[in-house]
Design a protein around this motif. Structure first.
Motif, PDB file in Angstrom:
ATOM      1  N   ASN A   2      10.052   8.650   5.790  1.00  0.00           N
ATOM      2  CA  ASN A   2      11.019   9.671   5.384  1.00  0.00           C
ATOM      3  C   ASN A   2      12.075   9.100   4.441  1.00  0.00           C
ATOM      4  O   ASN A   2      12.463   9.747   3.462  1.00  0.00           O
ATOM      5  N   ASN A   3      12.529   7.869   4.726  1.00  0.00           N
ATOM      6  CA  ASN A   3      13.514   7.245   3.832  1.00  0.00           C
ATOM      7  C   ASN A   3      12.948   7.031   2.435  1.00  0.00           C
ATOM      8  O   ASN A   3      13.605   7.320   1.428  1.00  0.00           O
ATOM      9  N   LEU A   4      11.714   6.527   2.368  1.00  0.00           N
ATOM     10  CA  LEU A   4      11.084   6.304   1.064  1.00  0.00           C
ATOM     11  C   LEU A   4      10.887   7.624   0.311  1.00  0.00           C
ATOM     12  O   LEU A   4      11.108   7.701  -0.899  1.00  0.00           O
ATOM     13  N   ALA A   5      10.479   8.653   1.063  1.00  0.00           N
ATOM     14  CA  ALA A   5      10.238   9.960   0.426  1.00  0.00           C
ATOM     15  C   ALA A   5      11.530  10.564  -0.104  1.00  0.00           C
ATOM     16  O   ALA A   5      11.554  11.142  -1.204  1.00  0.00           O
ATOM     17  N   GLU A   6      12.608  10.421   0.669  1.00  0.00           N
ATOM     18  CA  GLU A   6      13.900  10.953   0.205  1.00  0.00           C
ATOM     19  C   GLU A   6      14.359  10.198  -1.035  1.00  0.00           C
ATOM     20  O   GLU A   6      14.836  10.800  -2.012  1.00  0.00           O
ATOM     21  N   TRP A   7      14.194   8.895  -1.010  1.00  0.00           N
ATOM     22  CA  TRP A   7      14.586   8.055  -2.154  1.00  0.00           C
ATOM     23  C   TRP A   7      13.788   8.426  -3.404  1.00  0.00           C
ATOM     24  O   TRP A   7      14.340   8.545  -4.502  1.00  0.00           O
ATOM     25  N   ALA A   8      12.484   8.632  -3.234  1.00  0.00           N
ATOM     26  CA  ALA A   8      11.605   8.896  -4.383  1.00  0.00           C
ATOM     27  C   ALA A   8      11.466  10.385  -4.702  1.00  0.00           C
ATOM     28  O   ALA A   8      10.766  10.741  -5.656  1.00  0.00           O
ATOM     29  N   GLU A   9      12.110  11.230  -3.900  1.00  0.00           N
ATOM     30  CA  GLU A   9      12.050  12.695  -4.072  1.00  0.00           C
ATOM     31  C   GLU A   9      10.605  13.188  -4.045  1.00  0.00           C
ATOM     32  O   GLU A   9      10.150  13.887  -4.958  1.00  0.00           O
ATOM     33  N   ILE A  10       9.899  12.804  -2.990  1.00  0.00           N
ATOM     34  CA  ILE A  10       8.507  13.231  -2.797  1.00  0.00           C
ATOM     35  C   ILE A  10       8.352  13.835  -1.404  1.00  0.00           C
ATOM     36  O   ILE A  10       9.262  13.760  -0.583  1.00  0.00           O
ATOM     37  N   ASP A  11       7.201  14.416  -1.132  1.00  0.00           N
ATOM     38  CA  ASP A  11       6.931  15.078   0.140  1.00  0.00           C
ATOM     39  C   ASP A  11       6.670  14.027   1.228  1.00  0.00           C
ATOM     40  O   ASP A  11       5.673  13.296   1.160  1.00  0.00           O
ATOM     41  N   PRO A  12       7.540  13.931   2.240  1.00  0.00           N
ATOM     42  CA  PRO A  12       7.355  12.894   3.260  1.00  0.00           C
ATOM     43  C   PRO A  12       6.096  13.092   4.100  1.00  0.00           C
ATOM     44  O   PRO A  12       5.493  12.128   4.567  1.00  0.00           O
ATOM     45  N   PHE A  13       5.699  14.358   4.299  1.00  0.00           N
ATOM     46  CA  PHE A  13       4.499  14.623   5.091  1.00  0.00           C
ATOM     47  C   PHE A  13       3.255  14.108   4.377  1.00  0.00           C
ATOM     48  O   PHE A  13       2.362  13.527   5.003  1.00  0.00           O
ATOM     49  N   TYR A  14       3.212  14.311   3.063  1.00  0.00           N
ATOM     50  CA  TYR A  14       2.047  13.858   2.302  1.00  0.00           C
ATOM     51  C   TYR A  14       2.015  12.333   2.241  1.00  0.00           C
ATOM     52  O   TYR A  14       0.971  11.703   2.403  1.00  0.00           O
ATOM     53  N   LEU A  15       3.188  11.726   2.010  1.00  0.00           N
ATOM     54  CA  LEU A  15       3.266  10.263   1.989  1.00  0.00           C
ATOM     55  C   LEU A  15       2.796   9.698   3.329  1.00  0.00           C
ATOM     56  O   LEU A  15       2.029   8.729   3.377  1.00  0.00           O
ATOM     57  N   LYS A  50       0.838  -1.210   0.000  1.00  0.00           N
ATOM     58  CA  LYS A  50       0.000   0.000   0.000  1.00  0.00           C
ATOM     59  C   LYS A  50       0.870   1.257   0.000  1.00  0.00           C
ATOM     60  O   LYS A  50       0.620   2.223  -0.740  1.00  0.00           O
ATOM     61  N   THR A  51       1.924   1.244   0.811  1.00  0.00           N
ATOM     62  CA  THR A  51       2.801   2.416   0.918  1.00  0.00           C
ATOM     63  C   THR A  51       3.563   2.649  -0.390  1.00  0.00           C
ATOM     64  O   THR A  51       3.666   3.791  -0.860  1.00  0.00           O
ATOM     65  N   LEU A  52       4.075   1.586  -0.985  1.00  0.00           N
ATOM     66  CA  LEU A  52       4.813   1.730  -2.253  1.00  0.00           C
ATOM     67  C   LEU A  52       3.889   2.186  -3.385  1.00  0.00           C
ATOM     68  O   LEU A  52       4.303   2.923  -4.283  1.00  0.00           O
ATOM     69  N   LYS A  53       2.643   1.765  -3.314  1.00  0.00           N
ATOM     70  CA  LYS A  53       1.651   2.235  -4.288  1.00  0.00           C
ATOM     71  C   LYS A  53       1.463   3.748  -4.150  1.00  0.00           C
ATOM     72  O   LYS A  53       1.341   4.474  -5.146  1.00  0.00           O
ATOM     73  N   ASN A  54       1.479   4.238  -2.915  1.00  0.00           N
ATOM     74  CA  ASN A  54       1.398   5.681  -2.671  1.00  0.00           C
ATOM     75  C   ASN A  54       2.642   6.399  -3.191  1.00  0.00           C
ATOM     76  O   ASN A  54       2.554   7.512  -3.723  1.00  0.00           O
ATOM     77  N   VAL A  55       3.797   5.756  -3.030  1.00  0.00           N
ATOM     78  CA  VAL A  55       5.040   6.323  -3.573  1.00  0.00           C
ATOM     79  C   VAL A  55       4.914   6.467  -5.091  1.00  0.00           C
ATOM     80  O   VAL A  55       5.258   7.501  -5.669  1.00  0.00           O
ATOM     81  N   GLN A  56       4.394   5.430  -5.731  1.00  0.00           N
ATOM     82  CA  GLN A  56       4.192   5.478  -7.191  1.00  0.00           C
ATOM     83  C   GLN A  56       3.283   6.647  -7.584  1.00  0.00           C
ATOM     84  O   GLN A  56       3.549   7.369  -8.547  1.00  0.00           O
ATOM     85  N   LEU A  77       2.843   9.467  -6.063  1.00  0.00           N
ATOM     86  CA  LEU A  77       3.427  10.784  -5.819  1.00  0.00           C
ATOM     87  C   LEU A  77       4.710  11.041  -6.623  1.00  0.00           C
ATOM     88  O   LEU A  77       5.081  12.183  -6.851  1.00  0.00           O
ATOM     89  N   SER A  78       5.381   9.973  -7.008  1.00  0.00           N
ATOM     90  CA  SER A  78       6.698  10.118  -7.635  1.00  0.00           C
ATOM     91  C   SER A  78       6.607  10.269  -9.151  1.00  0.00           C
ATOM     92  O   SER A  78       5.736   9.697  -9.806  1.00  0.00           O
ATOM     93  N   ASP A  79       7.557  11.032  -9.694  1.00  0.00           N
ATOM     94  CA  ASP A  79       7.660  11.176 -11.149  1.00  0.00           C
ATOM     95  C   ASP A  79       8.483  10.064 -11.776  1.00  0.00           C
ATOM     96  O   ASP A  79       8.453   9.870 -12.994  1.00  0.00           O
ATOM     97  N   THR A  80       9.234   9.337 -10.947  1.00  0.00           N
ATOM     98  CA  THR A  80      10.206   8.395 -11.511  1.00  0.00           C
ATOM     99  C   THR A  80      10.068   6.953 -11.028  1.00  0.00           C
ATOM    100  O   THR A  80      10.376   6.024 -11.779  1.00  0.00           O
ATOM    101  N   LYS A  81       9.633   6.741  -9.789  1.00  0.00           N
ATOM    102  CA  LYS A  81       9.641   5.388  -9.222  1.00  0.00           C
ATOM    103  C   LYS A  81       8.405   4.592  -9.630  1.00  0.00           C
ATOM    104  O   LYS A  81       7.286   5.118  -9.634  1.00  0.00           O
ATOM    105  N   PHE A  82       8.644   3.318  -9.956  1.00  0.00           N
ATOM    106  CA  PHE A  82       7.580   2.371 -10.339  1.00  0.00           C
ATOM    107  C   PHE A  82       6.833   2.828 -11.597  1.00  0.00           C
ATOM    108  O   PHE A  82       5.642   2.603 -11.739  1.00  0.00           O
TER     109      PHE A  82
END
Length: 301
Positions: A125-138, A84-90, A92-97
């Motif tokens: 925070n680690n995932l957000a830094e890796w994916a260059e996304i807003d950690p608060f929103y994630l 679920k979390t990685l799906k959220n990363v996808q 928000l991110s321009d590049t990951k997944f």
């Protein structure tokens, strides 16, 4: 593999009331969570996830991120949360997944999971830094909570944090002259923060009460003497006790303790803060609380 690190946190003031915009003082811990990542351009579109607790393998999962299906795992419920979390990363991110790259992702939580120092916030925070996304929103869409723990993980510093009317925070220099007199005791159990938050939310509170906690936080930041600090901590503890109609941790467990005892975060578990006194180690050990840290051993400031 490349690596990212986020520190854990201890919340010194405004537990619960942080949700309603009270000013929070929080500090980073020396232990946190590491995140290792490697990408392979193999067109398989998989995530190989490994989570370690203190360098011991805890969770493994293989996830097909084209369909967000878990292909293999040893702990289905935890793998579902990661998916679920990685799906959220996808989202928000321009590049990951976004292509068919395979990701080898590994985490290592440096502290015991029952310490309550931020296993989830450090991951976010680690995932957000890796994916260059807003950690608060994630964090908001994956977990919820005020976000003070994200601010500490992101800034790797003591912070003054406020969640309302919108999230704002600043790094602060919290380095009290009496810091070496402070101790942190683990209560041998992990408190369910969400349960405590739901109970808090069910009670009516006034903006004036929220502001009282902000004022205590401001005063604590300016403390130069342990006596003044101790007094403010006791006032803080009593105000929350009165509001929740729950006895303080000192009343419940340490009634004969000669110094203040202050809950840190959700009441009933995780860590409490106190001050040294003659025979303090024996005192807490005899009551069954053997995990005791001094400031320099746990706080990273």
């Amino acid at each position: 593999m490349s690596a990212i690190f986020s520190p854990g946190k201890l919340m010194l003031t405004s537990e619960y009331f942080a949700i309603d915009g009270a000013l929070v003082l929080a500090v980073p811990t020396k232990l946190g969570q590491e995140f290792f990542f490697e990408e392979k351009y193999d067109e398989n579109a998989l995530v190989h996830w490994e989570a370690y607790h203190q360098n011991k393998l805890w969770l493994t999962a293989v996830i097909d991120y084209k369909n967000w299906q878990i292909l293999e795992t040893n702990i289905p419920s935890s793998a579902e949360f990661i998916t679920k979390t990685l799906k959220n990363v996808q989202l928000l991110s321009d590049t990951k997944f976004k292509s068919n790259t395979t990701y080898h992702l590994k985490t290592n939580l440096q502290f015991p999971a029952d310490f309550g120092l931020g296993s989830s916030s450090t991951l976010m925070n680690n995932l957000a830094e890796w994916a260059e996304i807003d950690p608060f929103y994630l964090n908001t869409i994956s977990l919820g909570g005020s976000g003070y723990d994200i601010a500490v993980a992101k800034e790797k510093s003591a912070v003054l944090f406020q969640s309302k009317p919108e999230i704002k925070y600043e790094k602060v220099d919290f380095n009290p002259s009496f810091k070496n007199e402070l101790i942190f005791i683990h209560l041998n159990q992990k408190q369910d923060s969400r349960e405590g938050i739901n109970f808090y939310k069910s009670k009516n509170k006034s903006p004036e009460l929220v502001e009282e906690f902000s004022n205590i936080t401001r005063k604590i930041l300016l403390c130069r003497e342990l006596e003044n600090f101790s007094q403010l901590m006791m006032i803080h503890e009593q105000k929350i006790s009165n509001f929740l109609e729950i006895p303080t941790v000192k009343e419940k467990l340490f009634a004969d303790c000669p110094t203040f005892v202050k809950s840190l975060g959700a009441w009933g578990g995780d860590f409490v803060m106190s001050a040294k006194f003659g025979g303090y180690k024996d005192y807490f050990w005899e009551k069954g609380f053997t995990t005791i840290f001094e400031w320099e051993n746990i706080i990273d400031l």
